[in-house]
Motif scaffolding. Structure first.
Motif, PDB file in Angstrom:
ATOM      1  N   ALA A 252      13.690 -21.146  20.364  1.00 19.85           N
ATOM      2  CA  ALA A 252      14.091 -21.964  21.678  1.00 19.85           C
ATOM      3  C   ALA A 252      12.752 -22.486  22.521  1.00 19.85           C
ATOM      4  O   ALA A 252      12.356 -23.323  22.946  1.00 19.85           O
ATOM      5  N   ARG A 253      12.003 -21.056  22.916  1.00 16.27           N
ATOM      6  CA  ARG A 253      10.939 -21.059  23.675  1.00 16.27           C
ATOM      7  C   ARG A 253       9.886 -22.110  23.026  1.00 16.27           C
ATOM      8  O   ARG A 253       8.885 -22.919  23.703  1.00 16.27           O
ATOM      9  N   GLU A 254       9.693 -21.501  21.771  1.00 10.43           N
ATOM     10  CA  GLU A 254       8.535 -22.204  20.974  1.00 10.43           C
ATOM     11  C   GLU A 254       8.733 -23.728  20.879  1.00 10.43           C
ATOM     12  O   GLU A 254       7.888 -24.768  21.099  1.00 10.43           O
ATOM     13  N   LEU A 255       9.985 -24.223  20.600  1.00 11.03           N
ATOM     14  CA  LEU A 255      10.296 -25.676  20.616  1.00 11.03           C
ATOM     15  C   LEU A 255      10.197 -26.279  21.816  1.00 11.03           C
ATOM     16  O   LEU A 255       9.392 -27.382  21.874  1.00 11.03           O
ATOM     17  N   HIS A 256      10.565 -25.689  22.657  1.00 12.39           N
ATOM     18  CA  HIS A 256      10.375 -26.148  24.196  1.00 12.39           C
ATOM     19  C   HIS A 256       8.719 -26.412  24.420  1.00 12.39           C
ATOM     20  O   HIS A 256       8.360 -27.568  25.094  1.00 12.39           O
ATOM     21  N   ASP A 257       8.329 -25.253  24.459  1.00  8.73           N
ATOM     22  CA  ASP A 257       6.756 -25.334  24.713  1.00  8.73           C
ATOM     23  C   ASP A 257       5.797 -26.256  23.963  1.00  8.73           C
ATOM     24  O   ASP A 257       4.961 -26.781  24.506  1.00  8.73           O
ATOM     25  N   GLU A 258       5.961 -26.095  22.615  1.00 10.80           N
ATOM     26  CA  GLU A 258       5.106 -26.944  21.704  1.00 10.80           C
ATOM     27  C   GLU A 258       5.737 -27.985  21.302  1.00 10.80           C
ATOM     28  O   GLU A 258       5.124 -29.315  21.582  1.00 10.80           O
ATOM     29  N   PHE A 259       6.814 -28.156  20.693  1.00 13.17           N
ATOM     30  CA  PHE A 259       7.273 -29.398  20.208  1.00 13.17           C
ATOM     31  C   PHE A 259       7.632 -30.274  21.434  1.00 13.17           C
ATOM     32  O   PHE A 259       7.711 -31.594  21.283  1.00 13.17           O
ATOM     33  N   GLY A 260       8.237 -29.618  22.408  1.00 13.12           N
ATOM     34  CA  GLY A 260       8.492 -30.575  23.387  1.00 13.12           C
ATOM     35  C   GLY A 260       7.525 -31.394  24.029  1.00 13.12           C
ATOM     36  O   GLY A 260       7.444 -32.430  24.418  1.00 13.12           O
ATOM     37  N   GLN A 261       6.359 -30.545  24.147  1.00  6.69           N
ATOM     38  CA  GLN A 261       5.202 -31.388  24.825  1.00  6.69           C
ATOM     39  C   GLN A 261       4.492 -32.492  23.925  1.00  6.69           C
ATOM     40  O   GLN A 261       4.315 -33.709  24.204  1.00  6.69           O
ATOM     41  N   VAL A 262       4.634 -32.237  22.278  1.00 11.33           N
ATOM     42  CA  VAL A 262       4.304 -33.102  21.541  1.00 11.33           C
ATOM     43  C   VAL A 262       5.131 -34.352  21.592  1.00 11.33           C
ATOM     44  O   VAL A 262       4.688 -35.530  21.718  1.00 11.33           O
ATOM     45  N   ALA A 291       9.473 -46.004  19.952  1.00  8.78           N
ATOM     46  CA  ALA A 291       9.788 -45.101  21.028  1.00  8.78           C
ATOM     47  C   ALA A 291      11.385 -44.786  20.999  1.00  8.78           C
ATOM     48  O   ALA A 291      11.597 -43.703  21.380  1.00  8.78           O
ATOM     49  N   ASN A 292      12.344 -45.541  20.134  1.00  7.90           N
ATOM     50  CA  ASN A 292      13.537 -45.131  20.060  1.00  7.90           C
ATOM     51  C   ASN A 292      13.925 -43.967  19.091  1.00  7.90           C
ATOM     52  O   ASN A 292      14.532 -43.114  19.309  1.00  7.90           O
ATOM     53  N   HIS A 293      13.050 -43.848  17.916  1.00  6.98           N
ATOM     54  CA  HIS A 293      12.929 -42.563  17.165  1.00  6.98           C
ATOM     55  C   HIS A 293      12.776 -41.322  17.966  1.00  6.98           C
ATOM     56  O   HIS A 293      13.278 -40.358  17.770  1.00  6.98           O
ATOM     57  N   CYS A 294      11.478 -41.588  18.847  1.00  6.20           N
ATOM     58  CA  CYS A 294      11.041 -40.535  19.762  1.00  6.20           C
ATOM     59  C   CYS A 294      12.044 -39.844  20.598  1.00  6.20           C
ATOM     60  O   CYS A 294      12.417 -38.801  20.663  1.00  6.20           O
ATOM     61  N   GLU A 295      13.024 -40.931  21.065  1.00 10.86           N
ATOM     62  CA  GLU A 295      13.835 -40.614  22.079  1.00 10.86           C
ATOM     63  C   GLU A 295      14.991 -39.860  21.345  1.00 10.86           C
ATOM     64  O   GLU A 295      15.703 -38.815  21.919  1.00 10.86           O
ATOM     65  N   ARG A 296      15.358 -40.345  20.214  1.00 13.70           N
ATOM     66  CA  ARG A 296      16.649 -39.838  19.431  1.00 13.70           C
ATOM     67  C   ARG A 296      16.115 -38.337  18.957  1.00 13.70           C
ATOM     68  O   ARG A 296      16.863 -37.319  19.236  1.00 13.70           O
ATOM     69  N   ILE A 297      14.604 -37.965  18.707  1.00 15.12           N
ATOM     70  CA  ILE A 297      14.347 -36.834  18.174  1.00 15.12           C
ATOM     71  C   ILE A 297      14.256 -35.729  19.294  1.00 15.12           C
ATOM     72  O   ILE A 297      14.618 -34.637  19.265  1.00 15.12           O
ATOM     73  N   HIS A 298      13.955 -36.394  20.703  1.00 11.26           N
ATOM     74  CA  HIS A 298      13.912 -35.641  21.727  1.00 11.26           C
ATOM     75  C   HIS A 298      15.436 -34.919  22.150  1.00 11.26           C
ATOM     76  O   HIS A 298      15.698 -33.893  22.287  1.00 11.26           O
ATOM     77  N   LEU A 299      16.294 -35.964  21.898  1.00 15.42           N
ATOM     78  CA  LEU A 299      17.658 -35.491  22.248  1.00 15.42           C
ATOM     79  C   LEU A 299      18.148 -34.560  21.293  1.00 15.42           C
ATOM     80  O   LEU A 299      18.968 -33.592  21.496  1.00 15.42           O
TER      81      LEU A 299
END
Length: 473
Positions: A252-262, A291-299
């Protein structure tokens, strides 16, 4: 003492008891035979006395003597003989008594004797009795084998009865000896039954024989080894579960720190592209889709982070807020179930201090159980209960009114989490109980329950019943 020695000693006492009983029976039979012989001798003496009185006697005295002689003949107590008395004209004054009915076995014995030895001889001793009136009577003593045959028959029956008594005594004694000698086997079987239920704390006492004592010591050693192995396996399983939670937190930390920033940078880039392509509708539509795809991936990533690390929980970040976590879990399922399933949560921890490992396991167990309810049970109501009592135990249960055990067993075969629930419960020293919520109903539902000991002494799970439910959380 060895088993063979114990059995031989007790069998010897039983044999001695049987011989004593046989001796008493033989003495009793001898006493009966002696009494019969004495009675026979007395009747013979009376017969001789009455025959002597007939010689030269008068008519009145003859009548009394004849009556006495008839009674002696009829009594059957005259051993081996019978009197035949005739007057001078050949009329029978005293004759043999009428043969009484004899048992069938007695008749069979007489028939066998006749076949083996031929008809019995009937010797007779005859003499004249000179009467006072000048007439001569004739008296004969005829051999009567009936009394001897009756005595032989009685001896045979007595021997058979004695053998039967001795055999019954021996069999009863041997049965008693074997039962007494093997009685400790019940304790051994009870111990084995306890070990089959994983109750390895039970120990067998010392046994009375060397062989059984060796078995008891071997079972005690086996129970100790199994208890140690089980404790080791539970500790390893609990360690694995803890490592899983730590790995989830790290991911979870890796996803939040790395993937979340990307993802944040991608959303910013797509927003910039959308602004720059307003003059070109085709490119602007592509930018909006990105933009919509990025938002869905973010959710989706946010939901994944919540599943891996509920409520931002990290190792060493303080006590696990189990009550809040379960409340939000149930509230989240209530919002996702589309209104088809109603959820109720009952919490009564009473200030109990749950270890973090147990608290996380209870949360994961509830999470998996509610997932199965929503996906497989087609239930209208699901109830979650978690209660702590003053005795240091925690009762957990999840039940529903869905399609029941068939769906549960099918989901278990398909790998939908019941095995994982069992593993988590077992790792904390308990066992999960699976039963129907409403046995016999068209929709029997499913109930999962377990009881945990906060003292760390794991024991078997116990099914707990809650008749009332708190208001929906």
């Amino acid at each position: 003492m060895e088993m063979s020695s114990l059995l031989m000693r007790r069998a010897a006492w039983v044999t001695l008891l049987g011989l004593c009983c046989a001796l008493l029976a033989a003495l009793w039979q001898a006493q009966v035979n002696v009494r019969h012989e004495g009675i026979g001798a007395q009747r013979t003496a009376e017969l001789v006395a009455h025959l002597t009185a007939l010689q030269g006697g008068g008519q009145a005295g003859a009548g009394a003597s004849l009556g006495a002689l008839r009674r002696i003949n009829a009594s059957g107590e005259l051993r081996h003989l019978q009197l035949l008395l005739k007057d001078g004209e050949g009329r029978v004054l005293v004759g043999p008594a009428q043969q009484e009915a004899v048992p069938a076995l007695f008749r069979a014995l007489r028939w066998v004797q006749a076949r083996w030895h031929g008809p019995a001889a009937a010797p007779a001793q005859t003499w004249r009795i000179a009467r006072g009136d000048g007439s001569d009577w004739q008296a004969s003593l005829v051999w009567n084998p009936l009394s001897e045959q009756r005595e032989a028959f009685g001896d045979i029956v007595g021997v058979l009865a004695l053998l039967g008594l001795f055999s019954a005594t021996m069999l009863g004694g041997v049965c008693w000896v074997v039962r007494r000698a093997l009685a400790p086997l019940r304790d051994i079987l009870d111990a084995i039954s306890r070990y089959e239920r994983s109750d390895y704390a039970h120990r067998l006492p010392a046994m009375p024989t060397r062989e059984l004592d060796a078995i008891a010591r071997a079972l005690n050693h086996l129970a100790g080894a199994l208890a140690h192995t089980q404790a080791t396996r539970r500790a390893l399983s609990l360690r694995v579960l803890t490592l899983q939670e730590q790995e989830r937190a790290r991911l979870a930390r890796e996803l939040h720190d790395e993937f979340g920033q990307v993802l944040t940078a991608m959303r910013a880039d797509t927003a910039y592209m959308a602004r720059k392509t307003r003059a070109d509708p085709a490119l602007n539509a592509v930018a909006q889709d990105l933009a919509n795809h990025c938002e869905r991936i973010h959710l989706d990533v946010r939901d994944l982070l919540h599943g891996l690390r509920p409520h931002g929980l990290l190792p060493g970040s303080g006590p696990v807020p189990l009550a809040r976590m379960l409340g939000e879990l149930v509230e989240g399922w209530r919002g996702q179930a589309g209104g088809h399933t109603a959820f109720a949560l009952r919490l009564d921890l009473d200030g109990a201090d749950l270890p973090d490992e147990l608290a996380l396991s209870l949360y994961r167990m509830t999470q998996e159980a509610l997932t199965n309810v929503v996906r497989h049970a087609r239930a209208g109501q699901a109830n979650v209960s978690l209660r702590a009592d003053g005795a240091g135990t925690v009762d957990w249960s999840v039940e529903d009114d869905g399609v029941g055990m068939a769906a549960a067993s099918q989901s278990a075969r398909q790998g939908h989490g019941l095995d994982g629930l069992r593993e988590r419960v077992w790792a904390h020293g308990a066992e999960i109980e699976i039963s129907e919520s409403a046995p016999g109903a068209d929709r029997p539902g499913l109930r999962l329950a377990a009881r945990f000991c906060l003292a760390g002494a794991g024991g078997p799970a116990e099914l707990v019943n809650h008749d009332d439910w708190a208001q929906e959380a």
